[in-house]
Design a protein around this motif. Sequence first.
Motif, PDB file in Angstrom:
ATOM      1  N   ASN A 349       0.922  -1.305   0.128  1.00 55.62           N
ATOM      2  CA  ASN A 349       0.052  -0.102  -0.215  1.00 55.62           C
ATOM      3  C   ASN A 349       0.873   1.317  -0.076  1.00 55.62           C
ATOM      4  OD1 ASN A 349      -2.616  -0.925   0.144  1.00 55.62           O
ATOM      5  ND2 ASN A 349      -2.118  -1.767   2.062  1.00 55.62           N
ATOM      6  N   ALA A 350       2.005   1.233   0.452  1.00 53.07           N
ATOM      7  CA  ALA A 350       2.761   2.505   0.416  1.00 53.07           C
ATOM      8  C   ALA A 350       4.358   2.243  -0.268  1.00 53.07           C
ATOM      9  CB  ALA A 350       3.018   2.757   1.882  1.00 53.07           C
ATOM     10  N   CYS A 351       4.555   1.353  -1.176  1.00 59.60           N
ATOM     11  CA  CYS A 351       5.708   1.055  -1.666  1.00 59.60           C
ATOM     12  C   CYS A 351       5.808   0.715  -3.130  1.00 59.60           C
ATOM     13  CB  CYS A 351       6.672   0.437  -0.834  1.00 59.60           C
ATOM     14  SG  CYS A 351       6.966   0.495   0.843  1.00 59.60           S
ATOM     15  N   VAL A 352       6.764   1.083  -4.000  1.00 62.40           N
ATOM     16  CA  VAL A 352       7.034   0.192  -4.913  1.00 62.40           C
ATOM     17  C   VAL A 352       8.070  -0.796  -5.019  1.00 62.40           C
ATOM     18  CG1 VAL A 352       7.265   0.566  -7.656  1.00 62.40           C
ATOM     19  CG2 VAL A 352       6.298   2.411  -6.288  1.00 62.40           C
ATOM     20  N   GLY A 353       7.547  -2.186  -4.704  1.00 62.26           N
ATOM     21  CA  GLY A 353       8.189  -3.171  -4.465  1.00 62.26           C
ATOM     22  C   GLY A 353       9.609  -3.443  -5.307  1.00 62.26           C
ATOM     23  N   ASP A 354       9.671  -3.140  -6.650  1.00 60.49           N
ATOM     24  CA  ASP A 354      10.754  -3.358  -7.491  1.00 60.49           C
ATOM     25  C   ASP A 354      11.543  -2.068  -7.443  1.00 60.49           C
ATOM     26  OD1 ASP A 354      10.365  -6.088  -8.016  1.00 60.49           O
ATOM     27  OD2 ASP A 354       8.781  -5.477  -9.671  1.00 60.49           O
ATOM     28  N   LEU A 355      11.122  -0.872  -6.908  1.00 61.00           N
ATOM     29  CA  LEU A 355      11.776   0.401  -6.950  1.00 61.00           C
ATOM     30  C   LEU A 355      13.016   0.297  -5.810  1.00 61.00           C
ATOM     31  CD1 LEU A 355      11.699   2.954  -8.611  1.00 61.00           C
ATOM     32  CD2 LEU A 355      10.460   3.878  -6.917  1.00 61.00           C
ATOM     33  N   ILE A 390      18.574   5.696   6.473  1.00 54.15           N
ATOM     34  CA  ILE A 390      18.764   4.272   6.838  1.00 54.15           C
ATOM     35  C   ILE A 390      19.535   4.321   8.071  1.00 54.15           C
ATOM     36  CG2 ILE A 390      20.053   2.301   5.748  1.00 54.15           C
ATOM     37  CD1 ILE A 390      19.141   3.060   3.160  1.00 54.15           C
ATOM     38  N   ALA A 391      20.723   4.979   7.998  1.00 55.89           N
ATOM     39  CA  ALA A 391      21.371   4.953   9.357  1.00 55.89           C
ATOM     40  C   ALA A 391      20.663   5.392  10.551  1.00 55.89           C
ATOM     41  CB  ALA A 391      22.609   5.875   9.280  1.00 55.89           C
ATOM     42  N   GLU A 392      19.887   6.586  10.392  1.00 52.76           N
ATOM     43  CA  GLU A 392      19.090   6.945  11.686  1.00 52.76           C
ATOM     44  C   GLU A 392      17.980   6.040  12.350  1.00 52.76           C
ATOM     45  OE1 GLU A 392      16.107  10.925  12.463  1.00 52.76           O
ATOM     46  OE2 GLU A 392      17.200  10.898  10.954  1.00 52.76           O
ATOM     47  N   TYR A 393      17.409   5.281  11.185  1.00 48.60           N
ATOM     48  CA  TYR A 393      16.169   4.485  11.690  1.00 48.60           C
ATOM     49  C   TYR A 393      16.602   2.959  11.618  1.00 48.60           C
ATOM     50  CZ  TYR A 393      12.675   7.855  11.388  1.00 48.60           C
ATOM     51  OH  TYR A 393      11.980   9.194  11.666  1.00 48.60           O
ATOM     52  N   GLY A 394      18.085   2.650  11.390  1.00 45.43           N
ATOM     53  CA  GLY A 394      18.504   1.258  11.475  1.00 45.43           C
ATOM     54  C   GLY A 394      17.943   0.311  10.722  1.00 45.43           C
ATOM     55  N   ILE A 395      17.610   0.865   9.318  1.00 50.51           N
ATOM     56  CA  ILE A 395      17.187  -0.147   8.414  1.00 50.51           C
ATOM     57  C   ILE A 395      17.876  -0.929   7.876  1.00 50.51           C
ATOM     58  CG2 ILE A 395      15.843  -0.186   6.251  1.00 50.51           C
ATOM     59  CD1 ILE A 395      15.179   2.791   6.739  1.00 50.51           C
ATOM     60  N   LYS A 396      18.015  -2.446   8.021  1.00 51.06           N
ATOM     61  CA  LYS A 396      19.039  -3.456   7.482  1.00 51.06           C
ATOM     62  C   LYS A 396      18.707  -3.777   5.924  1.00 51.06           C
ATOM     63  CE  LYS A 396      19.025  -5.460  12.100  1.00 51.06           C
ATOM     64  NZ  LYS A 396      18.822  -6.756  12.926  1.00 51.06           N
ATOM     65  N   THR A 397      19.523  -3.343   5.113  1.00 49.59           N
ATOM     66  CA  THR A 397      19.182  -3.449   3.669  1.00 49.59           C
ATOM     67  C   THR A 397      20.843  -3.549   3.242  1.00 49.59           C
ATOM     68  OG1 THR A 397      18.652  -2.078   1.872  1.00 49.59           O
ATOM     69  CG2 THR A 397      19.441  -1.036   3.624  1.00 49.59           C
ATOM     70  N   GLN A 398      20.814  -4.090   2.154  1.00 44.31           N
ATOM     71  CA  GLN A 398      22.136  -4.197   1.324  1.00 44.31           C
ATOM     72  C   GLN A 398      22.671  -2.910   0.703  1.00 44.31           C
ATOM     73  OE1 GLN A 398      21.328  -7.257  -1.787  1.00 44.31           O
ATOM     74  NE2 GLN A 398      21.714  -8.792  -0.246  1.00 44.31           N
ATOM     75  N   GLY A 399      21.589  -1.932   0.928  1.00 44.99           N
ATOM     76  CA  GLY A 399      22.178  -0.453   0.320  1.00 44.99           C
ATOM     77  C   GLY A 399      20.864   0.304  -0.167  1.00 44.99           C
ATOM     78  N   ALA A 400      21.168   1.453  -0.216  1.00 45.25           N
ATOM     79  CA  ALA A 400      19.927   2.189  -0.845  1.00 45.25           C
ATOM     80  C   ALA A 400      19.400   1.998  -2.246  1.00 45.25           C
ATOM     81  CB  ALA A 400      20.249   3.827  -1.032  1.00 45.25           C
ATOM     82  N   GLY A 401      20.262   1.081  -2.868  1.00 45.61           N
ATOM     83  CA  GLY A 401      20.154   0.577  -4.195  1.00 45.61           C
ATOM     84  C   GLY A 401      19.486  -0.715  -4.143  1.00 45.61           C
ATOM     85  N   ALA A 402      19.131  -1.372  -2.961  1.00 45.89           N
ATOM     86  CA  ALA A 402      18.294  -2.493  -3.044  1.00 45.89           C
ATOM     87  C   ALA A 402      16.790  -2.435  -3.461  1.00 45.89           C
ATOM     88  CB  ALA A 402      18.727  -3.282  -1.599  1.00 45.89           C
ATOM     89  N   PRO A 403      16.237  -3.513  -3.768  1.00 46.73           N
ATOM     90  CA  PRO A 403      14.839  -3.549  -3.963  1.00 46.73           C
ATOM     91  C   PRO A 403      13.977  -3.601  -2.734  1.00 46.73           C
ATOM     92  CG  PRO A 403      15.664  -4.995  -5.652  1.00 46.73           C
ATOM     93  CD  PRO A 403      16.718  -4.667  -4.638  1.00 46.73           C
ATOM     94  N   MET A 404      13.066  -2.738  -2.587  1.00 45.51           N
ATOM     95  CA  MET A 404      12.332  -2.544  -1.523  1.00 45.51           C
ATOM     96  C   MET A 404      11.685  -3.794  -1.121  1.00 45.51           C
ATOM     97  SD  MET A 404      11.394   0.111   0.690  1.00 45.51           S
ATOM     98  CE  MET A 404      10.305   0.619   1.773  1.00 45.51           C
ATOM     99  N   ARG A 405      11.328  -4.823  -1.974  1.00 46.36           N
ATOM    100  CA  ARG A 405      10.696  -5.980  -1.544  1.00 46.36           C
ATOM    101  C   ARG A 405      11.707  -6.675  -1.210  1.00 46.36           C
ATOM    102  NH1 ARG A 405       7.280  -7.627  -4.591  1.00 46.36           N
ATOM    103  NH2 ARG A 405       7.063  -6.327  -6.241  1.00 46.36           N
ATOM    104  N   SER A 406      13.251  -6.620  -1.110  1.00 44.19           N
ATOM    105  CA  SER A 406      14.145  -7.591  -0.409  1.00 44.19           C
ATOM    106  C   SER A 406      14.183  -7.177   1.002  1.00 44.19           C
ATOM    107  CB  SER A 406      15.459  -7.305  -1.210  1.00 44.19           C
ATOM    108  OG  SER A 406      15.889  -5.774  -0.987  1.00 44.19           O
ATOM    109  N   LEU A 407      13.591  -6.329   1.550  1.00 41.95           N
ATOM    110  CA  LEU A 407      13.578  -6.010   2.888  1.00 41.95           C
ATOM    111  C   LEU A 407      12.635  -6.929   3.591  1.00 41.95           C
ATOM    112  CD1 LEU A 407      15.243  -3.412   1.759  1.00 41.95           C
ATOM    113  CD2 LEU A 407      14.084  -2.247   3.694  1.00 41.95           C
ATOM    114  N   SER A 408      12.946  -7.380   4.839  1.00 39.53           N
ATOM    115  CA  SER A 408      12.052  -7.953   5.838  1.00 39.53           C
ATOM    116  C   SER A 408      10.792  -7.170   6.172  1.00 39.53           C
ATOM    117  CB  SER A 408      12.794  -8.267   6.987  1.00 39.53           C
ATOM    118  OG  SER A 408      13.095  -7.184   7.701  1.00 39.53           O
ATOM    119  N   GLY A 409       9.773  -7.682   6.632  1.00 33.32           N
ATOM    120  CA  GLY A 409       8.629  -6.626   6.934  1.00 33.32           C
ATOM    121  C   GLY A 409       8.845  -5.599   8.105  1.00 33.32           C
TER     122      GLY A 409
END
Length: 542
Positions: A349-355, A390-409
């Motif tokens: 509802n709030a993201c583009v998964g492949d973006l 990403i740093a401020e909110y502690g988002i675990k991701t391979q980087g800013a360029g990773a697809p949104m759908r690759s993140l955990s819930g």
Amino acid sequence: MTMHALSLQTFELTKRFGAFTALDAVSLKVRPGTVHALLGENGAGKSTLVKCIVGYVAPDAGSVLIDGREQAVDSPAVARQLGIGMVYQHFTVVPGMTVAENLLLARGRLPAVIDWKAVRAELGAFLQTTPFQLDLDATPQDLSAGEKQKLEILKQLYLRPRLLILDEPTSVLTPQEADEVLGLLKARAHAGDCTVVMITHKFREVAEHADDVSVLRRGALVASHAVAEVGADRLAAAMVGAGRSAAQAPLIRERNAPGAARLQVRDLRVSGDRGERAVQGLALNVAGGEIVGVAGVSGNGQRELMEALVGQRAIDAGEVRVSGERFHATRAQNRRLRVRSLPEEPLRNACVGDLAVGHNMALRVFDTAPAARGGWLRWGVIAERARRLIAEYGIKTQGAGAPMRSLSGGNVQRAVLARELAEAADLLLVSNPVFGLDFAAVAEIHARLVAARNRGTAVLLVSEDLDELLHLSDRIVVMSGGRIVFECDARGADRRTLGAHMGGHGDAAAPARHGGPGGPGAHDVPAGDGRIPSPPPLQAAA
């Protein structure tokens, strides 16, 4: 006492999905005639464990022992023959069949010709032994989410299982209904009729209804205790592990001066997916610096209300005003009036998964300075902003360029929350913000919501978890049948009173009080009057 109940034991049960080990040599013992609770963070392996026990998933190693004998449970049909039943987290009822037909179908094998007069008499007698009733002629399409959950439980009780496994059985029940169901199951267990294993995230249910409790962490069994010998703090510590804070940080609720009404809803009427009236004449105010929690059993109009407020669903009648302006949820209005939202299922509802993660986090600002200049996007500025959030909110991701759908819930939730709160918000619309998230993510998101409230943001929070609402809210309203039927200050709110109104059994003589601070029908003790509520400590959302 005749012991109809089964004992359960798993020996080094192991399950891998590729390189990921979901279960790591789990050896669990469940005593016959007891209620055994399973706790653990999201992804700890609880659902995988019970699915291996009932044959829904095949383990890679280890064994399942029933009454001390190893059994090859390679399908749910075999589990049923052994006397094992399971209520899954997701509904398995047949939509086009009646309640009676769904109950009968649970038997598995049926005669070519059914004597419906005898069957209905049998089902009617069975329902008299259960804590709730359903219309035998209704179809699941006519039932609310809570009633569907009741039907799932009734299907298993009808089969008189010797071992009953429940995966989050009370998530869509009122507190009274949850206590009735779990109380009934506990009584049956202690009478020797069945053994109960339940997955739950509510410490209160463990303390009140379970005999034993086991904790899984990262696929491994890390603790097993008698409930009488262990407290919630110790269980929480086992869930999160060493090196992480087991206790939820106390929420700092600042004393806010009375705020102006940021959100005003008047006589709102909204249709549901099938054209039925889902929201009926609803009136509500939310002031700056307060969290208003919306309680209610799923299916009573909460989803349609929030979709209408954020512009995902048409409004049939009534009006919505934000800071005094007629609100249509356009992008320009959201920006000017500083309205932000964290919807249910944000990946859908709030993201583009492949973006990319960074691009998703720029959806609010990509066409404004400094992210854009002269009609051109400044990708470097967008990337730097994403790295900072990403740093401020502690988002675990391979980087800013990773697809949104690759993140955990949980990390999708963090990313959306970072985007929505990156700049000051005057109104925040939030739906079930921590559903399915782990202990640490729950505590962090709750703290962010309260921090926004302390800065003067008006927060409207819809949640199916009453304990979460009691923990976070300044004021609670209850929705039933598309209307607000009850309102109270969160401080000292009575769970059973709220639950009665959630189930549609509140005192009809006591009129609902709508509006809130700054509007007609304001609560007698409005939030923000200098007396900041101190809700009871959160148990459920952990």
